[in-house]
Design a protein around this motif. Sequence first.
Motif, mmCIF file in Angstrom:
data_model
loop_
_atom_site.group_PDB
_atom_site.id
_atom_site.type_symbol
_atom_site.label_atom_id
_atom_site.label_comp_id
_atom_site.label_asym_id
_atom_site.label_seq_id
_atom_site.Cartn_x
_atom_site.Cartn_y
_atom_site.Cartn_z
ATOM 1 N N GLY A 241 0.816 -1.211 0.000
ATOM 2 C CA GLY A 241 0.000 0.000 0.000
ATOM 3 C C GLY A 241 0.845 1.255 0.000
ATOM 4 O O GLY A 241 0.571 2.214 -0.734
ATOM 5 N N SER A 407 -3.766 1.750 -3.946
ATOM 6 C CA SER A 407 -3.234 1.790 -2.591
ATOM 7 C C SER A 407 -4.350 1.716 -1.558
ATOM 8 O O SER A 407 -4.247 0.984 -0.562
ATOM 9 N N LEU A 411 -4.981 -1.503 1.343
ATOM 10 C CA LEU A 411 -4.962 -1.302 2.795
ATOM 11 C C LEU A 411 -6.257 -1.735 3.475
ATOM 12 O O LEU A 411 -6.282 -1.934 4.688
#
Length: 418
Positions: A241, A407, A411
Amino acid sequence: MTLSTRPDIPRGDRELSRRPARLGRLGPLLFLVHAGWMLPFAAAGTLIPAIMTEIDPDRKVALYGTLATTGSLASMIATIVIGTLSDRTRSRLGKRNPWIASGGVVLAIAATTMSFTSNFPLLVALWITFQVGLAVVLAPLFAVLPDRVAPSNLGKASAVIGFGQLVAQSLGSVVAGALITVPREGLRWLPWLIAVTAVLFVLLAPEADNRNEPREKGSARALLRSFIPPRDRDFLLALIGRFLLLMSFMSVLLYQLFVLTDYIGIGVGEAGRVIATGGVVMAVSSGAATVLSGPLSDRLGRRKPIVITASLIFAAAETPLVLSHSLTAFYTFLGVGGFAYGIYIAVDQALLADVLPNGDDRAKDMGILNIANTGPQVLAPIVSGLVVTAVGYRSVFVIAIALALASALVLLPLRRVR
């Protein structure tokens, strides 16, 4: 028998008991040393391309890509090696401070030497030395956070570190903009700030004597094993991430001089003034976000939603560059992107500290996580250079948006971090 030597108390509990309830003097010193390395490094991101333009205007993108890539590869390797060695260092000055103090001097000498030559192979060798010296400073420095800060203060400490880096990064843009026509002067003197602040940190934040602390026996095989990331799901998700988000940001930021001159179409002198003004814009927006986000994450006990929000704002910040060849679009990127970066960097170091799986390998594991800092510097010049050559700058911005969104998605599945 003291608490630190009692065998009936788990090591993790003993370490937590030694971490002070307040940041105290360590907080301002973390701000100082992180600002100290970031300002010259950020300025170099503009000064080095300017020197490449001096050497060969027609091949400047290729030269810069080669220099940045080789230096960053060396940095990635050195960060893991030095992190592993730092974890196993035993000395009267501790296991982090001896490394932190020495690396700054090495890189400053390398940068000063770079300012006196136009020989490209020599510039590459010296830039590799600079990056290795920086790794000697940063690999143990990043481990100071999980080593010496209580969990209840990780968000505050991360915000202090992030604020120092952001202020310095923005000031680095201002300084680089002012020195854009004499880039060698900046490269000659600015890196000595890293050496000075590193030595001040070591002197004012002494580390305990750890010569009696047990350590794993070192070997070449153990050193090679240090390059293998821990088999830990959250650790790997945090690494990916962070890499994707910083790749998104660096794809544009590392090329800001060329974006201004080749995409927006202004001269080098005016580009220097725009970069300086943009540094101020980014400093204000990112600084405000950092001051708010770090303490908020400690108060809420949540890191993940804040970092994901930052990723989404990043994607929004890069959109105007796709739609317009204007300075307004560039300033919007810096202002909104700076705000997102401020949110992210204020909480990011705390999130990374939260996912560390092994207290004995903090510097090594933080070094692997911080490959996400140097990795984008390796790939961004290569990818952006290829994309610009093939289809132009607009496609670079589209890719950057996609990376920021990816990203956020990576996460989402984190389990140990709320």
